[in-house]
Design an enzyme around this catalytic site. Structure first.
Site: not given
Ligand code: CO
Length: 139
Positions: A8, A81, A130
């Site tokens: 994502h 992110h 991440e």
């Molecule tokens: Co995230």
């Protein structure tokens, strides 16, 4: 290190409700998940499905939310992110640290219910990154 799927893109927003309307009405998103609170992380989160990935909308939750600082510099919100999957979170942490990358804290359970960690953007070409262990039932 083998580059895994982009799980994502995290997008900070001052209002998840307003962002849901944007992704639905302007961008044509048809699958928008139910928003939920993550009090330990100080965020409210909502996933918007895209055909090949997801957008993670992130709204501050509580006074101490780390997202307040981001929104102070980016009042409209914005890209926060990128999240990539790995098969083994602890092996990935060791690999990044062996390359001198600053892993921010110990792996913890993320918004998808599997372990995640973040890497300092200054070690990642300016991108807060991440790393997330692939859910066992995915792909
Ligand atoms: Co995230």
């Amino acid at each position: 290190m083998k580059l895994g799927p982009l799980n994502h893109v995290g997008v900070a927003t001052p209002s998840i409700d307003d962002s849901i309307a944007f992704w639905r009405d302007v961008m044509g998103a048809t699958v928008i998940r139910e928003p939920f609170d993550m009090p330990e992380q100080g965020v409210k989160v909502c996933f918007v499905d895209t055909p090949n990935s997801q957008i993670e909308l992130i709204e501050p939750l509580g006074e101490d939310s780390p997202i307040h600082g981001f929104l102070k510099h980016n009042p409209l919100g914005g890209q926060h992110h990128l999240c990539f999957e790995v098969p083994d979170i602890h092996a990935a942490k060791a690999e990044f640290e062996a390359q001198g990358k600053r892993v921010l804290g110990e792996p913890r359970i993320g918004a998808h219910g599997t372990p995640i960690f973040f890497i300092h953007p200054k070690d990642m070409g300016g991108v807060l990154t991440e790393i997330m262990e692939t859910p066992k039932d995915a792909h």
